[in-house]
Motif scaffolding. Structure first.
Motif, mmCIF file in Angstrom:
data_model
loop_
_atom_site.group_PDB
_atom_site.id
_atom_site.type_symbol
_atom_site.label_atom_id
_atom_site.label_comp_id
_atom_site.label_asym_id
_atom_site.label_seq_id
_atom_site.Cartn_x
_atom_site.Cartn_y
_atom_site.Cartn_z
ATOM 1 N N THR A 54 19.007 9.842 18.198
ATOM 2 C CA THR A 54 19.428 11.417 17.341
ATOM 3 C C THR A 54 18.222 12.186 17.404
ATOM 4 O O THR A 54 17.271 11.905 16.830
ATOM 5 N N TYR A 55 18.289 13.319 17.967
ATOM 6 C CA TYR A 55 17.340 14.526 17.989
ATOM 7 C C TYR A 55 17.381 15.446 16.723
ATOM 8 O O TYR A 55 18.725 15.578 16.448
ATOM 9 N N LEU A 56 16.362 15.948 16.533
ATOM 10 C CA LEU A 56 16.773 17.264 15.379
ATOM 11 C C LEU A 56 17.356 18.397 15.972
ATOM 12 O O LEU A 56 18.185 19.166 15.329
ATOM 13 N N ASP A 57 17.138 18.783 17.292
ATOM 14 C CA ASP A 57 17.461 19.889 18.010
ATOM 15 C C ASP A 57 18.374 19.433 19.292
ATOM 16 O O ASP A 57 17.979 18.476 19.981
ATOM 17 N N LYS A 58 19.543 19.970 19.368
ATOM 18 C CA LYS A 58 20.397 19.756 20.496
ATOM 19 C C LYS A 58 19.756 19.987 21.847
ATOM 20 O O LYS A 58 20.030 19.631 22.865
ATOM 21 N N GLU A 59 18.761 21.046 21.852
ATOM 22 C CA GLU A 59 17.985 21.468 23.310
ATOM 23 C C GLU A 59 17.323 19.978 23.734
ATOM 24 O O GLU A 59 17.230 19.780 24.746
ATOM 25 N N ASP A 60 16.601 19.503 22.573
ATOM 26 C CA ASP A 60 15.705 18.551 22.885
ATOM 27 C C ASP A 60 16.702 17.219 23.527
ATOM 28 O O ASP A 60 16.336 16.349 24.349
ATOM 29 N N ALA A 61 17.606 16.979 22.708
ATOM 30 C CA ALA A 61 18.858 16.019 23.201
ATOM 31 C C ALA A 61 19.200 16.287 24.689
ATOM 32 O O ALA A 61 19.283 15.211 25.489
ATOM 33 N N ALA A 62 19.543 17.185 25.197
ATOM 34 C CA ALA A 62 19.752 17.656 26.309
ATOM 35 C C ALA A 62 18.811 17.570 27.314
ATOM 36 O O ALA A 62 19.020 17.027 28.714
ATOM 37 N N ALA A 63 17.604 17.847 27.005
ATOM 38 C CA ALA A 63 16.417 17.780 27.989
ATOM 39 C C ALA A 63 16.167 16.112 28.106
ATOM 40 O O ALA A 63 16.134 15.641 29.319
ATOM 41 N N ALA A 64 16.446 15.438 26.924
ATOM 42 C CA ALA A 64 16.267 14.035 27.134
ATOM 43 C C ALA A 64 17.254 13.393 28.039
ATOM 44 O O ALA A 64 16.974 12.378 28.876
ATOM 45 N N MET A 65 18.496 13.843 27.727
ATOM 46 C CA MET A 65 19.572 13.419 28.445
ATOM 47 C C MET A 65 19.368 13.641 29.958
ATOM 48 O O MET A 65 19.508 12.737 30.964
ATOM 49 N N ASP A 66 18.982 14.984 30.439
ATOM 50 C CA ASP A 66 18.753 15.204 31.771
ATOM 51 C C ASP A 66 17.755 14.334 32.413
ATOM 52 O O ASP A 66 17.778 13.876 33.649
ATOM 53 N N ASN A 67 16.572 13.912 31.736
ATOM 54 C CA ASN A 67 15.489 13.282 32.057
ATOM 55 C C ASN A 67 15.542 11.886 32.294
ATOM 56 O O ASN A 67 14.643 11.031 32.852
ATOM 57 N N MET A 68 16.459 11.314 31.352
ATOM 58 C CA MET A 68 16.286 9.814 31.142
ATOM 59 C C MET A 68 17.570 9.166 31.907
ATOM 60 O O MET A 68 17.456 7.866 31.818
ATOM 61 N N HIS A 69 18.511 10.247 31.821
ATOM 62 C CA HIS A 69 19.936 9.178 32.580
ATOM 63 C C HIS A 69 19.295 8.770 34.013
ATOM 64 O O HIS A 69 18.634 9.612 34.870
ATOM 65 N N ASN A 70 19.820 7.393 34.308
ATOM 66 C CA ASN A 70 19.396 6.725 35.530
ATOM 67 C C ASN A 70 17.598 6.794 35.607
ATOM 68 O O ASN A 70 17.357 6.270 36.783
ATOM 69 N N ALA A 71 16.894 6.746 34.587
ATOM 70 C CA ALA A 71 15.778 6.534 34.421
ATOM 71 C C ALA A 71 15.649 4.715 34.252
ATOM 72 O O ALA A 71 16.488 4.238 33.785
ATOM 73 N N GLU A 72 14.558 4.438 34.744
ATOM 74 C CA GLU A 72 14.154 3.024 34.592
ATOM 75 C C GLU A 72 13.554 2.672 33.348
ATOM 76 O O GLU A 72 12.361 3.418 33.171
ATOM 77 N N LEU A 73 13.802 1.728 32.484
ATOM 78 C CA LEU A 73 13.130 1.170 31.446
ATOM 79 C C LEU A 73 12.853 -0.503 31.411
ATOM 80 O O LEU A 73 14.157 -0.917 31.486
ATOM 81 N N TYR A 74 11.671 -0.950 31.654
ATOM 82 C CA TYR A 74 11.720 -2.435 31.752
ATOM 83 C C TYR A 74 12.683 -3.042 32.938
ATOM 84 O O TYR A 74 13.280 -4.111 32.945
ATOM 85 N N GLY A 75 12.679 -2.114 34.022
ATOM 86 C CA GLY A 75 13.135 -2.556 35.365
ATOM 87 C C GLY A 75 14.875 -2.398 34.988
ATOM 88 O O GLY A 75 15.398 -2.736 36.100
ATOM 89 N N ARG A 76 15.301 -1.652 34.116
ATOM 90 C CA ARG A 76 16.800 -1.689 34.038
ATOM 91 C C ARG A 76 16.842 -0.272 34.059
ATOM 92 O O ARG A 76 16.403 0.695 33.412
ATOM 93 N N VAL A 77 18.171 -0.008 34.820
ATOM 94 C CA VAL A 77 18.418 1.873 34.991
ATOM 95 C C VAL A 77 19.342 2.044 33.762
ATOM 96 O O VAL A 77 20.207 1.357 33.354
ATOM 97 N N LEU A 78 18.788 3.197 33.023
ATOM 98 C CA LEU A 78 19.575 3.386 31.711
ATOM 99 C C LEU A 78 20.906 4.386 31.996
ATOM 100 O O LEU A 78 20.617 5.231 33.112
ATOM 101 N N THR A 79 21.643 4.380 31.223
ATOM 102 C CA THR A 79 22.635 5.401 31.307
ATOM 103 C C THR A 79 22.497 6.263 29.883
ATOM 104 O O THR A 79 22.506 5.591 28.690
ATOM 105 N N VAL A 80 22.235 7.532 30.012
ATOM 106 C CA VAL A 80 22.252 8.363 28.920
ATOM 107 C C VAL A 80 23.190 9.559 28.989
ATOM 108 O O VAL A 80 23.490 10.094 29.801
ATOM 109 N N ASN A 81 24.027 9.615 27.788
ATOM 110 C CA ASN A 81 25.105 10.411 27.442
ATOM 111 C C ASN A 81 25.096 10.812 26.256
ATOM 112 O O ASN A 81 24.726 10.057 25.459
#
Length: 174
Positions: A54-81
């Motif tokens: 949970t972010y304080l600002d929805k703009e930050d949440a939107a940016a994180a979702m755009d950047n982190m959806h389908n990104a890899e963490l520890y070799g696993r592809v993330l789903t972010v929505n």
């Protein structure tokens, strides 16, 4: 005013060694984080492969979702929505103002959905493997058929003509 659902992200596909600290570090570049929640499985005390950031600002949440959806963490592809707000059981009170993880039933439902999805993916994988095995079997049979051609089967006319030509005019040995 309650929590704005657009500030809370659902993060799925987590590798089992990912901790709240790891997630915090992965998501902090996009803005100030109010909360990281990673529900544990009561029996194993391990997380269930997903968490909420949970972010304080929805703009930050939107940016994180755009950047982190389908990104890899520890070799696993993330789903972010965006985490879905849930309807409170019983009646028409509209949307709950509590975060999605506050209601125990939704975990169970989400877990069942995830297991259902994994089962579908496993079945799909099995179908692909079965089809590949079937193809390999056909190829092998076709190859075996060529090596032991039975005389009474009509063979390829060109191959037959070549074979006859060879038997009439054997290659000259020099």
């Amino acid at each position: 005013m309650g929590t704005n659902p657009k500030t809370t992200l659902y993060v799925g596909g987590l590798e089992e060694n990912v901790t709240e600290g790891v997630l915090h570090a992965a998501f902090i570049p996009f803005g100030d984080i109010k909360d990281v929640s990673m529900p544990l499985d009561q029996s194993t005390q391990k997380h269930r492969g997903f968490a909420f950031v949970t972010y304080l600002d929805k703009e930050d949440a939107a940016a994180a979702m755009d950047n982190m959806h389908n990104a890899e963490l520890y070799g696993r592809v993330l789903t972010v929505n965006y985490a879905q707000p849930i309807k409170i059981k019983g009646g028409e009170q509209g949307w709950a103002s509590q975060p999605v993880w506050a209601d125990a039933d939704t975990w169970f439902e989400r877990q069942q959905q995830e297991e259902g999805l994994q089962r579908l993916q496993a079945e799909h994988q099995a179908t692909i493997e079965a089809a590949e095995a079937e193809d390999r079997k056909k190829l092998t049979e076709a190859r075996d058929g060529e090596t032991e051609a039975v005389d009474d089967e009509p063979t390829d006319p060109m191959a037959q003509a070549e074979a006859e030509a060879l038997s009439i005019n054997p290659p000259q040995e020099s």
